[in-house]
Design a protein around this motif. Structure first.
Motif, PDB file in Angstrom:
ATOM      1  N   PHE A 335      19.582  90.254   9.966  1.00 53.35           N
ATOM      2  CA  PHE A 335      19.844  89.515   8.710  1.00 53.35           C
ATOM      3  C   PHE A 335      20.969  90.145   8.190  1.00 53.35           C
ATOM      4  O   PHE A 335      21.169  91.354   8.402  1.00 53.35           O
ATOM      5  N   PRO A 337      23.000  91.718   4.937  1.00 53.87           N
ATOM      6  CA  PRO A 337      22.389  92.461   3.524  1.00 53.87           C
ATOM      7  C   PRO A 337      21.967  91.471   2.608  1.00 53.87           C
ATOM      8  O   PRO A 337      22.330  90.520   2.538  1.00 53.87           O
ATOM      9  N   SER A 338      21.221  91.966   1.555  1.00 57.12           N
ATOM     10  CA  SER A 338      20.659  91.105   0.563  1.00 57.12           C
ATOM     11  C   SER A 338      21.832  90.485  -0.184  1.00 57.12           C
ATOM     12  O   SER A 338      21.708  89.384  -0.848  1.00 57.12           O
ATOM     13  N   THR A 339      22.766  91.136  -0.189  1.00 58.15           N
ATOM     14  CA  THR A 339      24.294  90.699  -1.197  1.00 58.15           C
ATOM     15  C   THR A 339      25.256  90.940  -0.314  1.00 58.15           C
ATOM     16  O   THR A 339      25.603  91.862   0.448  1.00 58.15           O
ATOM     17  N   VAL A 382      21.917  81.857  -4.176  1.00 53.17           N
ATOM     18  CA  VAL A 382      20.824  82.118  -3.418  1.00 53.17           C
ATOM     19  C   VAL A 382      20.994  81.332  -2.279  1.00 53.17           C
ATOM     20  O   VAL A 382      21.096  80.192  -2.192  1.00 53.17           O
ATOM     21  N   ASN A 383      20.507  82.102  -0.965  1.00 56.50           N
ATOM     22  CA  ASN A 383      20.562  81.422   0.241  1.00 56.50           C
ATOM     23  C   ASN A 383      19.275  81.792   0.867  1.00 56.50           C
ATOM     24  O   ASN A 383      19.177  83.138   1.295  1.00 56.50           O
ATOM     25  N   SER A 400      11.938  85.296   7.744  1.00 55.52           N
ATOM     26  CA  SER A 400      12.842  84.800   6.437  1.00 55.52           C
ATOM     27  C   SER A 400      13.452  85.701   5.447  1.00 55.52           C
ATOM     28  O   SER A 400      13.019  86.799   5.516  1.00 55.52           O
ATOM     29  N   ARG A 401      14.470  85.393   4.891  1.00 57.79           N
ATOM     30  CA  ARG A 401      15.255  86.529   4.340  1.00 57.79           C
ATOM     31  C   ARG A 401      16.170  85.767   3.093  1.00 57.79           C
ATOM     32  O   ARG A 401      16.615  84.585   3.389  1.00 57.79           O
ATOM     33  N   VAL A 402      16.175  86.167   1.853  1.00 59.15           N
ATOM     34  CA  VAL A 402      16.730  85.393   0.728  1.00 59.15           C
ATOM     35  C   VAL A 402      18.297  86.449   0.602  1.00 59.15           C
ATOM     36  O   VAL A 402      18.099  87.489   0.288  1.00 59.15           O
ATOM     37  N   VAL A 403      19.153  85.743   0.739  1.00 57.53           N
ATOM     38  CA  VAL A 403      20.555  86.505   0.667  1.00 57.53           C
ATOM     39  C   VAL A 403      21.236  85.936  -0.659  1.00 57.53           C
ATOM     40  O   VAL A 403      21.310  84.623  -0.777  1.00 57.53           O
ATOM     41  N   TYR A 404      21.962  86.963  -1.363  1.00 59.96           N
ATOM     42  CA  TYR A 404      22.736  86.363  -2.511  1.00 59.96           C
ATOM     43  C   TYR A 404      24.055  86.515  -2.060  1.00 59.96           C
ATOM     44  O   TYR A 404      24.804  87.474  -1.645  1.00 59.96           O
TER      45      TYR A 404
END
Length: 407
Positions: A335, A337-339, A382-383, A400-404
């Protein structure tokens, strides 16, 4: 009535009773003599109930010698001694004597060995009588005539220890001494098909002898003149000789197919590559066979073509594997990074080879080694990135992963 009259009456009754008993005994012995005159004495009871692999009592005093032995049996097989009318159960290793008979029933079979490398195999619902033609000859090849009704397969070595002729469907077929393989297959009433795989067989006809060489066959019909030997049909070609089925709960129906056009084929399925134990043995019309309820494991299959009773050689052996998969496929996703900045991002990862990968419901590109990649478009904010892997049995893994997304 006086005492003298009583005694006279009792004496008359006693005489009548004695005469009646005498008549019964005479009739009984006449019946026994009739049975002995009409029927042979039969196999002794001791031989029928004892170990059938023991030699005949006649063999012990030199009158009779064993001619062959039952090498292997499948299911229900019976034997009748040549000097008997009684049928008994056969057993593996049982010795056979001159004019003994063997009979098989549904889904049964028997192999009769005359010498190492010289044997006859009977199919289901068949009967065979073995007769020694040169019983008094000392030394040299042994000669036999086999009367058969049903299916018979022969395999003889090049040692020439045995000379064989087969009587069936009103014809006499003589096997040329030497290495040979041949098959007699019943074609209904009073007819049989002879196929020679190797060696040579000569069939006596009304107009002379018909020669049947290797890879040829001929149809034998009672009361019908022999035609010429015909070449055997070629072996079919398997469309897929390495089948693989994966399932989770219920085994799937397995589809076997081959080339060759419409016609009759002989299909065999086994758990052994040499087909020592055949699980399915069927005549099929057409170029496809569907089998269901097979357990997980490895199987082997082959098919041959049949034309007018003449069966050609089997195809090459195909393999079929059924794998039951209960665990979900392994899944690893790289994935972002988170941002991360907005715009395109190539998502990569790896899962079990042969599985399908979906990213947010859309299929990703899969390589043979299980690696995959997918181009996603990250928006501002939010993605949610959701990845699913599904193997061929229907087992699934999720991550799954939430990415900003940042401008």
């Amino acid at each position: 009535m006086t005492a003298r009259e009583h005694m006279k009456k009792a004496a008359g009754l006693a005489a009548e009773t004695a005469v009646a008993l005498l008549l019964v005994l005479v009739l009984f012995w006449l019946f026994i003599l009739f049975l002995f005159a009409v029927f042979p004495s039969g196999t002794p009871l001791k031989e029928l109930v004892s170990d059938s692999g023991e030699p005949s009592p006649l063999a012990r005093n030199g009158v009779k010698r064993p001619e062959a032995a039952l090498q292997s049996l499948v299911r229900d097989v019976r034997c009748r001694r040549g000097d008997s009318v009684a049928w008994g159960d056969a057993s593996e290793g049982m010795l056979l004597y001159n004019r003994d008979a063997i009979q098989t029933f549904d889904r049964s079979g028997a192999t009769i060995s005359f010498a190492p490398g010289d044997a006859l195999a009977m199919g289901s619902n068949s009967m065979m009588v073995v007769t020694r033609l040169n019983e008094t000859l000392e030394g040299g090849p042994r000669s036999y005539r086999v009367h058969v009704e049903g299916e018979l397969r022969g395999h003889f070595s090049g040692a020439k220890r045995v000379r064989l002729e087969v009587a069936t469907a009103g014809h006499l077929a003589r096997v040329v001494p030497g290495a040979s393989r041949f098959t007699f297959t019943p074609l209904g009433d009073n007819a049989s098909s002879l196929v020679v795989h190797s060696g040579e067989v000569r069939v006596q006809g009304e107009d002379g002898v018909v020669r049947v060489p290797a890879r040829f066959g001929i149809t034998l019909r009672r009361g019908v003149p022999l035609g010429p030997a015909q070449r055997l049909p070629g072996s079919p070609r398997l469309k897929n000789d390495n089948l693989l089925y994966r399932y989770r709960q219920l085994p799937p129906r397995v589809r076997f197919n081959w080339t060759g056009g419409e016609g009759v084929y002989h299909f065999q399925l086994s758990s052994e590559p040499r087909f020592g134990k055949v699980l399915l043995d069927s005549r099929v019309t057409g170029t496809e066979f569907n089998a269901g309820l097979l357990d997980a494991g490895n199987y082997y299959w082959r098919v041959s073509r049949i034309e007018e009773g003449r069966e050609g050689p089997f195809s090459r052996t195909g393999r079929c594997r059924l794998q039951q998969l209960l665990d979900p496929p392994q899944l690893r996703v790289d994935f972002p990074p988170s941002t991360v900045g907005v715009g395109g991002f190539r998502l990569t990862g790896r899962c079990q080879p042969g599985s399908a990968v979906y990213v947010n419901g859309t299929a990703g590109a899969m390589a043979e080694d299980g690696s995959f990649s997918y181009e996603i478009e990250l928006r501002s904010g939010v993605n949610l990135i959701r990845v699913e892997a599904v193997d061929q049995a229907g087992n699934a893994s999720y991550t799954s992963r939430v990415v900003y997304g940042k401008e």
